[in-house]
Scaffold this motif. Structure first.
Motif, mmCIF file in Angstrom:
data_model
loop_
_atom_site.group_PDB
_atom_site.id
_atom_site.type_symbol
_atom_site.label_atom_id
_atom_site.label_comp_id
_atom_site.label_asym_id
_atom_site.label_seq_id
_atom_site.Cartn_x
_atom_site.Cartn_y
_atom_site.Cartn_z
ATOM 1 N N GLN A 133 -5.627 -3.857 -5.534
ATOM 2 C CA GLN A 133 -5.943 -2.460 -5.871
ATOM 3 C C GLN A 133 -6.354 -1.677 -4.627
ATOM 4 O O GLN A 133 -5.999 -0.506 -4.476
ATOM 5 N N LEU A 134 -7.109 -2.339 -3.758
ATOM 6 C CA LEU A 134 -7.537 -1.685 -2.531
ATOM 7 C C LEU A 134 -6.329 -1.346 -1.656
ATOM 8 O O LEU A 134 -6.215 -0.237 -1.131
ATOM 9 N N ALA A 135 -5.418 -2.296 -1.525
ATOM 10 C CA ALA A 135 -4.217 -2.055 -0.718
ATOM 11 C C ALA A 135 -3.356 -0.954 -1.348
ATOM 12 O O ALA A 135 -2.793 -0.118 -0.632
ATOM 13 N N GLN A 136 -3.260 -0.944 -2.658
ATOM 14 C CA GLN A 136 -2.474 0.090 -3.337
ATOM 15 C C GLN A 136 -3.049 1.479 -3.050
ATOM 16 O O GLN A 136 -2.316 2.415 -2.722
ATOM 17 N N ALA A 137 -4.363 1.606 -3.170
ATOM 18 C CA ALA A 137 -4.983 2.904 -2.940
ATOM 19 C C ALA A 137 -4.801 3.361 -1.494
ATOM 20 O O ALA A 137 -4.473 4.517 -1.227
ATOM 21 N N ARG A 138 -5.007 2.463 -0.577
ATOM 22 C CA ARG A 138 -4.840 2.820 0.842
ATOM 23 C C ARG A 138 -3.382 3.149 1.158
ATOM 24 O O ARG A 138 -3.095 4.058 1.950
ATOM 25 N N ALA A 139 -2.467 2.442 0.522
ATOM 26 C CA ALA A 139 -1.039 2.747 0.718
ATOM 27 C C ALA A 139 -0.696 4.122 0.150
ATOM 28 O O ALA A 139 0.041 4.900 0.772
ATOM 29 N N GLN A 140 -1.238 4.437 -1.011
ATOM 30 C CA GLN A 140 -1.000 5.753 -1.607
ATOM 31 C C GLN A 140 -1.488 6.869 -0.681
ATOM 32 O O GLN A 140 -0.812 7.874 -0.479
ATOM 33 N N LEU A 141 -2.669 6.674 -0.128
ATOM 34 C CA LEU A 141 -3.227 7.674 0.764
ATOM 35 C C LEU A 141 -2.380 7.805 2.018
ATOM 36 O O LEU A 141 -2.107 8.925 2.486
ATOM 37 N N ALA A 142 -1.922 6.685 2.557
ATOM 38 C CA ALA A 142 -1.097 6.725 3.766
ATOM 39 C C ALA A 142 0.241 7.407 3.495
ATOM 40 O O ALA A 142 0.723 8.215 4.299
ATOM 41 N N VAL A 143 0.856 7.088 2.377
ATOM 42 C CA VAL A 143 2.121 7.731 2.015
ATOM 43 C C VAL A 143 1.903 9.228 1.825
ATOM 44 O O VAL A 143 2.712 10.056 2.269
ATOM 45 N N GLU A 144 0.801 9.575 1.205
ATOM 46 C CA GLU A 144 0.474 10.992 0.969
ATOM 47 C C GLU A 144 0.384 11.752 2.295
ATOM 48 O O GLU A 144 0.799 12.895 2.396
ATOM 49 N N GLU A 150 0.887 2.742 8.613
ATOM 50 C CA GLU A 150 -0.243 2.329 7.781
ATOM 51 C C GLU A 150 0.211 2.051 6.350
ATOM 52 O O GLU A 150 -0.220 1.084 5.718
ATOM 53 N N ALA A 151 1.105 2.896 5.851
ATOM 54 C CA ALA A 151 1.630 2.680 4.500
ATOM 55 C C ALA A 151 2.357 1.347 4.414
ATOM 56 O O ALA A 151 2.181 0.571 3.466
ATOM 57 N N SER A 152 3.161 1.048 5.427
ATOM 58 C CA SER A 152 3.899 -0.213 5.450
ATOM 59 C C SER A 152 2.943 -1.398 5.503
ATOM 60 O O SER A 152 3.140 -2.412 4.805
ATOM 61 N N ARG A 153 1.893 -1.292 6.333
ATOM 62 C CA ARG A 153 0.931 -2.388 6.458
ATOM 63 C C ARG A 153 0.216 -2.646 5.128
ATOM 64 O O ARG A 153 0.077 -3.784 4.695
ATOM 65 N N GLN A 154 -0.212 -1.571 4.482
ATOM 66 C CA GLN A 154 -0.949 -1.737 3.226
ATOM 67 C C GLN A 154 -0.034 -2.236 2.102
ATOM 68 O O GLN A 154 -0.436 -3.060 1.278
ATOM 69 N N LEU A 155 1.209 -1.770 2.068
ATOM 70 C CA LEU A 155 2.148 -2.240 1.042
ATOM 71 C C LEU A 155 2.479 -3.715 1.250
ATOM 72 O O LEU A 155 2.653 -4.470 0.287
ATOM 73 N N ALA A 156 2.560 -4.139 2.529
ATOM 74 C CA ALA A 156 2.789 -5.563 2.820
ATOM 75 C C ALA A 156 1.613 -6.399 2.319
ATOM 76 O O ALA A 156 1.797 -7.497 1.760
ATOM 77 N N LEU A 157 0.381 -5.896 2.539
ATOM 78 C CA LEU A 157 -0.791 -6.591 2.014
ATOM 79 C C LEU A 157 -0.751 -6.656 0.496
ATOM 80 O O LEU A 157 -1.129 -7.673 -0.110
ATOM 81 N N LEU A 158 -0.284 -5.578 -0.128
ATOM 82 C CA LEU A 158 -0.226 -5.522 -1.588
ATOM 83 C C LEU A 158 0.718 -6.586 -2.139
ATOM 84 O O LEU A 158 0.333 -7.394 -2.995
ATOM 85 N N ILE A 159 1.956 -6.607 -1.643
ATOM 86 C CA ILE A 159 2.917 -7.557 -2.201
ATOM 87 C C ILE A 159 2.631 -8.995 -1.779
ATOM 88 O O ILE A 159 3.117 -9.943 -2.387
ATOM 89 N N GLY A 160 1.799 -9.149 -0.731
ATOM 90 C CA GLY A 160 1.407 -10.491 -0.320
ATOM 91 C C GLY A 160 0.101 -10.944 -0.937
ATOM 92 O O GLY A 160 -0.391 -12.032 -0.634
ATOM 93 N N SER A 161 -0.468 -10.131 -1.802
ATOM 94 C CA SER A 161 -1.786 -10.438 -2.367
ATOM 95 C C SER A 161 -1.746 -11.511 -3.437
ATOM 96 O O SER A 161 -2.780 -12.097 -3.780
ATOM 97 N N GLY A 162 -0.568 -11.772 -3.978
ATOM 98 C CA GLY A 162 -0.468 -12.753 -5.054
ATOM 99 C C GLY A 162 -0.830 -12.215 -6.413
ATOM 100 O O GLY A 162 -0.814 -12.949 -7.408
ATOM 101 N N ASP A 163 -1.182 -10.938 -6.495
ATOM 102 C CA ASP A 163 -1.501 -10.326 -7.789
ATOM 103 C C ASP A 163 -0.252 -10.290 -8.667
ATOM 104 O O ASP A 163 0.844 -9.976 -8.199
ATOM 105 N N LYS A 164 -0.415 -10.650 -9.936
ATOM 106 C CA LYS A 164 0.739 -10.716 -10.836
ATOM 107 C C LYS A 164 1.408 -9.350 -11.025
ATOM 108 O O LYS A 164 2.584 -9.265 -11.381
ATOM 109 N N ASP A 165 0.669 -8.263 -10.808
ATOM 110 C CA ASP A 165 1.231 -6.923 -10.968
ATOM 111 C C ASP A 165 1.554 -6.254 -9.632
ATOM 112 O O ASP A 165 1.751 -5.041 -9.570
ATOM 113 N N ALA A 166 1.617 -7.042 -8.565
ATOM 114 C CA ALA A 166 1.756 -6.460 -7.225
ATOM 115 C C ALA A 166 3.020 -5.606 -7.094
ATOM 116 O O ALA A 166 2.975 -4.503 -6.544
#
Length: 585
Positions: A133-144, A150-166
């Motif tokens: 969730q933290l990576a998603q929010a930071r990615a949203q802000l960076a994309v905005e 920064e958006a790419s870095r945070q999105l990479a963290l998001l999809i690498g987080s192992g969260d089932k909804d990533a």
């Protein structure tokens, strides 16, 4: 903001009352103790109670969590995102609930306030938000803010987080971007086949997202990869959709056929495939496809539509029989379709029964009532037909489109019955709902003309032509009305000539032109035009006009033959009766 102050003040007052009651109970308890002591015989004068001068402290609204949350929700209900964002920013600072901070983050990003968003994200992190969730929010802000790295870095963290909804969260960040080009680049760089999980739904979602972001090559590549790796019916169906989007109809149909073979009981696939076959004119193949496998209301409806387009009454009868014997669940949601089928098959009484069973919650409830009224008149039950329409006019008072239609159908039924006065009244009511509606003006103009009220008829047709200049039917109707009344024949000639140029083979316009020539004294030309129109359609009114012209030419035997034929076509034709009475043959 008055509403905000009143809400907050009520909240504070409530808290003060609550505390006052609690303190009051304490005071009463202490007072009771004092009373016991006094009754024990204390002779000294009681000293003032220490609580008599107590001032109860209550939190101000800015530090009242409940007040801030309530105000934030009220602002949201009024679509005031800026105010809602401020209230939730206040609330998160006095709350330990991560969800409150999460909502503050979302609102700050929604109103494009990066400073407030960063502050809210930091607070959310401290309250224990998940890494995804933290990576998603930071990615949203960076994309905005258009910060690609920064958006790419945070999105990479998001999809690498192992969260089932990533990957769902990843897609949400990109689809909500105000910069589709940036979102597309991030999708292509991060949503690669190497990174996508072993889940066909994720592949299809990314391919669809690519299509929405106009990354068609990426979308096709991922769709092809999903088809090759998983080979499910859904992957075939989506690959087929992309083929169709790109204009490859045969390729799309081929893939849908393969998808249907893999999952023959998938009703959605069968409907899609059959619809496309039907659009290609392959009605037989589409029908055979739908006949097999499980049936529901949608398959029956499509089968009926395909048979109607193919003019295949045998299949329509088959669908009607099967649907009328289907399960209660399917049949009860198909009562309107059953009514339509019964009408097509000439079973008017059965159609009425089916329409009567359409529930008020059904999307077709209004149409079912309209069809019932028309059927009632067809069955000779005109009183019931108009009663039903009167009830509808009451039921739909607050729905202008339906109310207008109910009045219009009522007027049309009166026209059929040659009750022109009632038709005029119904058209007039409809015009109050929909002023200057061309169809309503046309209908009322015809009704006025039928009872000889030429001035209001001409006024309606003139108004129609102002609203809809050049309308062919209105030009013809006005031209004929003037010609029939023997007035403004030059205007009538111009109007009918315009209509005739637009529709040179229309028998009704030819009738108007021939009748105008008769009024102008051009009997030979009138007879020729009317004879051609009569032979084209055998319209009773055209025949009456032709017979009168022939009579005036002195061809009375020919005229009588035409009148006899008109009588066979329409034994109760009023125009024929009036003409024979006037001519006295």
């Amino acid at each position: 903001m008055v509403w905000r102050n009143s809400v907050l003040s009520r909240t504070v007052q409530f808290k003060q009352v609550r505390l006052f009651v609690a303190v009051g109970l304490v005071v009463l308890g202490l007072a009771g103790c004092a009373a016991v002591s006094h009754r024990a015989g204390s002779a000294s004068t009681a000293s003032p109670q220490p609580l008599t001068s107590l001032v109860v402290a209550t939190p101000d609204s800015d530090h009242d969590l409940l007040a801030q949350l309530l105000a934030g929700e009220l602002a949201l209900s009024s679509s005031d995102l800026k105010a809602a964002s401020q209230f939730y920013a206040n609330a998160m600072m006095i709350s330990s609930d991560p969800e409150v901070a999460g909502k503050a983050v979302a609102l700050a990003i929604a109103i494009h306030d990066p400073e407030a968003a960063r502050h809210a994200i930091d607070r959310w992190r401290k309250l224990g938000v998940s890494p995804a969730q933290l990576a998603q929010a930071r990615a949203q802000l960076a994309v905005e803010q258009g910060q690609t790295e920064e958006a790419s870095r945070q999105l990479a963290l998001l999809i690498g987080s192992g969260d089932k909804d990533a990957w769902r969260m990843f897609g949400r960040v990109l689809i909500g971007s105000r910069d589709p080009a940036l979102a597309g680049r991030l999708l292509e760089s991060l949503g690669t086949p190497e990174r996508l999980p072993a889940d066909p739904k994720a592949w299809l979602a990314m391919s669809e997202l690519g299509e929405q972001l106009n990354r068609h090559v990426y979308a096709q590549q991922v769709a092809d990869g999903a088809l090759k790796r998983f080979g499910t019916a859904e992957t075939y169906a989506w690959a087929a959709q992309l083929k169709l989007n790109n204009g490859d109809r045969s390729g799309g149909l081929n893939l849908l056929r393969q998808a249907q073979v893999k999952d023959p009981n998938n009703i959605g696939l069968r409907l899609t495939y059959a619809s496309l076959l039907g659009q290609s004119g392959q009605y037989v193949q589409a029908t055979h496809l739908l006949e097999k496998g499980p049936q529901n209301a949608q398959t029956y409806a499509l089968r009926a539509a395909l048979a109607a387009n193919a003019k295949d009454n045998k299949t329509l009868q088959q669908v009607y029989t099967q649907l009328s014997q289907a399960s209660d669940e399917v049949r009860n949601t198909s009562n309107y379709l059953l009514g339509q089928l019964a009408e097509v098959l000439g079973r008017k009484e059965d159609a009425l029964k089916w329409y009567d069973q359409v529930s008020d919650e059904d999307d077709h409830a209004f149409d079912a009532d309209l069809r019932s009224a028309i059927l009632l008149q067809d069955l000779g039950r005109s009183v019931e037909a108009h009663q039903q329409l009167a009830e509808m006019q009451t039921d739909y008072l607050d729905q202008p489109a339906q109310l207008r239609r109910a009045y219009e159908v009522d007027a049309d039924l009166y026209l059929r019955e040659k009750r022109y006065g009632e038709a005029i009244d119904s058209f007039s009511h409809a015009l109050q709902v929909a002023p200057d509606d061309p169809d309503l003006l046309y209908g009322r103009g015809l009704a006025y003309a039928e009872i000889g009220k030429i001035d209001p008829a001409v006024a309606d047709f003139h108004r129609l032509l102002q609203v809809k200049p050049g309308d062919v039917d209105a030009s013809n109707a006005l031209g004929f009305t003037l010609a029939d009344a023997g007035r403004d024949l030059s205007e009538a000639e111009q109007l009918i000539a315009t209509a005739r140029a637009a529709k040179p083979n229309d028998p009704s316009i030819a009738d108007s032109w021939g009748w105008l020539q008769y009024r102008l004294g051009h009997l030979d030309q009138a007879a020729e035009v009317l004879r051609n129109a009569w032979q084209t359609g055998k319209d009773a009114d055209v025949g009456v006009h032709l017979g009168e012209v022939l009579w005036k030419q002195g061809h009375r035997e020919q005229a009588q033959q035409v009148f006899d034929e008109v009588r066979r076509v329409d034994p109760h034709n009023v125009a024929l009766q009036q003409t024979l009475k006037r001519l006295g043959p």
